[in-house]
Every structure is written in C-alpha cells, then in structure tokens.
Design an enzyme around this catalytic site. Structure first.
Site, PDB file in Angstrom:
ATOM      1  CG  ASP A 223      -3.865  -1.581   0.269  1.00 57.10           C
ATOM      2  OD1 ASP A 223      -4.713  -1.628  -0.341  1.00 57.10           O
ATOM      3  OD2 ASP A 223      -3.204  -0.428   0.423  1.00 57.10           O
TER       4      ASP A 223
ATOM      5  CD  GLU B 212      -5.555   0.086   3.121  1.00 63.28           C
ATOM      6  OE1 GLU B 212      -4.857   1.016   2.468  1.00 63.28           O
ATOM      7  OE2 GLU B 212      -4.537  -0.581   4.089  1.00 63.28           O
TER       8      GLU B 212
ATOM      9  CD  GLU C 165      -4.732   4.728  -0.170  1.00 65.96           C
ATOM     10  OE1 GLU C 165      -3.548   5.105  -0.950  1.00 65.96           O
ATOM     11  OE2 GLU C 165      -4.101   3.343   0.564  1.00 65.96           O
TER      12      GLU C 165
ATOM     13  CG  HIS D 120      -2.838   6.226   3.338  1.00 62.81           C
ATOM     14  ND1 HIS D 120      -1.918   7.314   2.531  1.00 62.81           N
ATOM     15  CD2 HIS D 120      -2.421   5.115   2.733  1.00 62.81           C
ATOM     16  CE1 HIS D 120      -1.507   6.623   1.412  1.00 62.81           C
ATOM     17  NE2 HIS D 120      -1.365   5.425   1.707  1.00 62.81           N
TER      18      HIS D 120
END
Length: 386
Positions: free
Chosen positions: A211, A237, A263, A312
């Site tokens: 991420d 991500e 998310e 998420h």
C-alpha cells in the site's frame, strides 16, 4: 417492532502502539498529528463511534462508523439528521430506511463522506436487529456462508529498519499467516529495497502486497509496480490519488499485477465510475464507511465485472470487524481481509466474547445478528454518550 431510541457513543481509548508518528508531527494541544511522508492526519487514540438502536419490544442492535478522526462529527449527523427519520419506524425495513437516509441530503450534495459514514453505522445496527429478531446470523439473511473461515493478511510491519521488518515477517509466517501487506510510499528506490528485503525473508510462495497511500504519480506508480512484479508481489494498493480515476485505469492497464483501490469510497455510484473505465482490479470498501447494505451491492456489481473484493479493515473495532466478517462469509467474489494486530485486542476489549484471528484466518461469529455482543461497562470506560 418499532424503533424506540438511538444512543450514540463517542469512543476514544489509548492505543496499544501509535503507528506512523514522530515527535515533530505531534502538537501538545491535540490528539491529532500528520506524518511527514503521508497526507492524512492520525490520532494518538483509538477513536470510533458506536450506535445502539433499541426497539419498543426491548431488542437492541449495534452499529459502528469508522471514525479514526472526529467521531463527534459523524455522531451529530446521526443525532440531528438521521434519528428523526428513524424513530417509530420498523427497523426491518432496511432498504427503505437506507434510501430515506441517503435521500435526505442528496440534493444538497452530501452523498459521500461523513454523511455516508453515519448512514453506515445505522445500517449495521439495523441488520444486527433483524438478525436478532429472527435468531439468525447476518450471513444467513444474506443467503448463506460460502466460507466459515475468512482468509486474513497481516497489515503492516511496524519496525524501524528493513531487517527488523524482515524478522517480523518471519514471525508472522511461523504463526501460520501466508500473506502480509507493507505500508510504503517513501520513494521508489526505498520502497523497492524494502520489498526485496521482505521477499527474501519470507521466500517465494508467500503472498506480499504493498500500500503506497496515494503517494505517486502515474509514471512513478508504474515504475514501482514493475519492480514489485519482478518480486512476485500480489497487488499494489492506492497507487495514485483517488480522484484520478483515469490515472488509476492507466496504472491498471500498464501492470500485470493487480491494482487495489477503494477504501475511501462510500457508494456503488462512486465504484461504478471506476468500473466503467476498469480502474482497479480489486476493490476495498470499508464496512465502517459503507455499511452492510451498500457493501453487498458494491460486491454484487463488481462480481459482474470479475472484480474481487478485499475489504479494508483498519481502525474499526468489534462491531465493524464482526459486520465485515458476516459479509465476507457470504460474497462470492471475496479475495482476502485485512488483519490489524494492534487493533483486534482493542476491539475485543469491548466484546463479551472475542473475535478470533489465528493461523491466517478469522473465525466467523455464529451468534444471532452480528454474532457478537458489546460489553457496555467496558465500552463506557472510554466512551461518552453524545
């Protein structure tokens, strides 16, 4: 069965450990701080917002809004705007009530953000009530459970050096986990070095994800993605800014590895805009920001385009986690679920029976409704009634 009352709890408890922080970012008169490398602000406390809906016949349902910052804002939307729409209504009319809440401020432009966060908390509580009224867990109401064990990946290796992170990764592997996500976004070269260190530590065949918290431009994200591909990483991500839908689509087309997004997105309408241009390969709605009703619709719509769902799960506590597990048990296009080692103990302190995550899997709560019950005395140690 009619809604008699709605109680709203602002919860702020000490964190087991404060992540992504340094002393220069902290202000003496605030719990909030900004990491020098990231854009978002964080809290030194575990903040969330819980909602208890009680019916005239004495049944109660619990909901939670993901509120890592400013839970009072979400709480006041529920108190001032949503509660008058709900009192006296049948809580089983979930779809009707969702549309009523969503429509109440839609023409004024409040169809995302805090408004949807507030609706999500109420929505979860209504599903909990419905399940309890039928003595059935929510996954049964959704159509059944495709899985009773929910695959989980460890989110974050919080250590100062890459070598220490490698040691942590090995420890998680030894505990039966087969997937870890790194939180990076500190520059392509540094990210690539960290990614290589962790790959060498855990070996091939172990799932790794990254991420980067929307830190890069399109070209930078593609550069990093290609280096992660060479290391066998699973997905990248939040590669670029959430608003840059075309940019996300460009990154998705350029890379062979999957791109995961979403998310921060609240509704099927927002996901539709991304689906239309194939922006992203894996979608990550957060239960505490979308609720059960909307996440179910997002998952169903995504399934028609062969897009998988990896929800998420960050600072949400017991109710938020339980609701996510109920949904993940049911949806056909489930991929994997986030596990926050520092959050789950805090979540379980608010529950009468703990949620279990071990050997790389969550166990699905089987009780009625959400399958968990709030310990109200534990809740009130760090909560205030709004």
């Amino acid at each position: 069965m009619r809604i008699k009352s709605i109680d709203i709890y602002v919860h702020k408890s000490p964190k087991q450990s404060v992540q992504l922080i340094n002393s220069a970012a902290t202000k003496p008169d605030s719990d909030y701080y900004r990491h020098p490398k990231y854009k978002a602000i964080y809290s030194t406390k575990q903040e969330t917002l819980l909602v208890k809906i009680e019916t005239e016949c004495g049944l109660t349902g619990w909901g939670e809004a993901l509120s890592p910052i400013g839970p009072e804002v979400t709480g006041n939307i529920i108190k001032r705007i949503l509660t008058p729409l709900l009192l006296g209504e049948d809580p089983r009319q979930i779809e009707v009530l969702w549309n009523r809440m969503y429509g109440s401020m839609r023409e004024r432009g409040f169809f995302s953000g805090f408004m949807l966060t507030a609706i999500s908390a109420v929505d979860i509580a209504l599903w909990d009530l419905w399940g309890k009224s039928l003595h059935q867990p929510i996954h049964v109401l959704l159509g059944g459970a495709e899985r009773k064990r929910i695959h989980a990946y460890v989110s974050g290796l919080y250590a100062d050096s890459d070598s220490e992170k490698g040691k942590l990764a090995i420890q998680w592997k030894e505990q039966g986990f087969d997937a870890i996500k790194l939180h990076l976004g500190f520059g392509i070269e540094q990210d690539a070095r960290t990614a290589q260190t962790i790959r060498e530590a855990v070996g091939d065949g172990f799932r790794l994800m990254v991420d980067v918290h929307q830190q890069y431009s399109v070209s930078q994200a593609i550069q990093l993605g290609r280096r992660l591909e060479a290391l066998g990483y699973d997905f990248l991500e939040a590669p670029v800014a959430s608003e840059d839908i075309q940019g996300i689509a460009e990154v998705s087309r350029a890379l062979d590895m999957a791109v995961a997004i979403g998310e921060e997105i609240r509704t099927r309408y927002e996901f539709k805009d991304r689906i239309n241009v194939r922006a992203g390969d894996i979608y990550q709605p957060d239960m505490g920001w979308v609720g059960i009703s909307e996440m179910r619709k997002i998952a169903t719509m995504s399934e028609a385009f062969n897009i998988q769902i990896a929800p998420h799960l960050s600072n949400g506590l017991g109710i938020c986690i339980a609701a996510t597990l109920q949904l993940c048990a049911n949806i056909h296009n489930y991929y994997t679920l986030e596990f926050q080692p520092n959050v789950l103990p805090a979540a379980n302190r608010l529950l009468k029976e703990p949620i279990v995550c071990k050997n790389g899997y969550y166990e699905l709560p089987e009780g009625p409704g959400l399958g968990v019950e709030i310990n109200e005395s534990a809740l009130m140690q760090y909560a205030e009634l709004l």
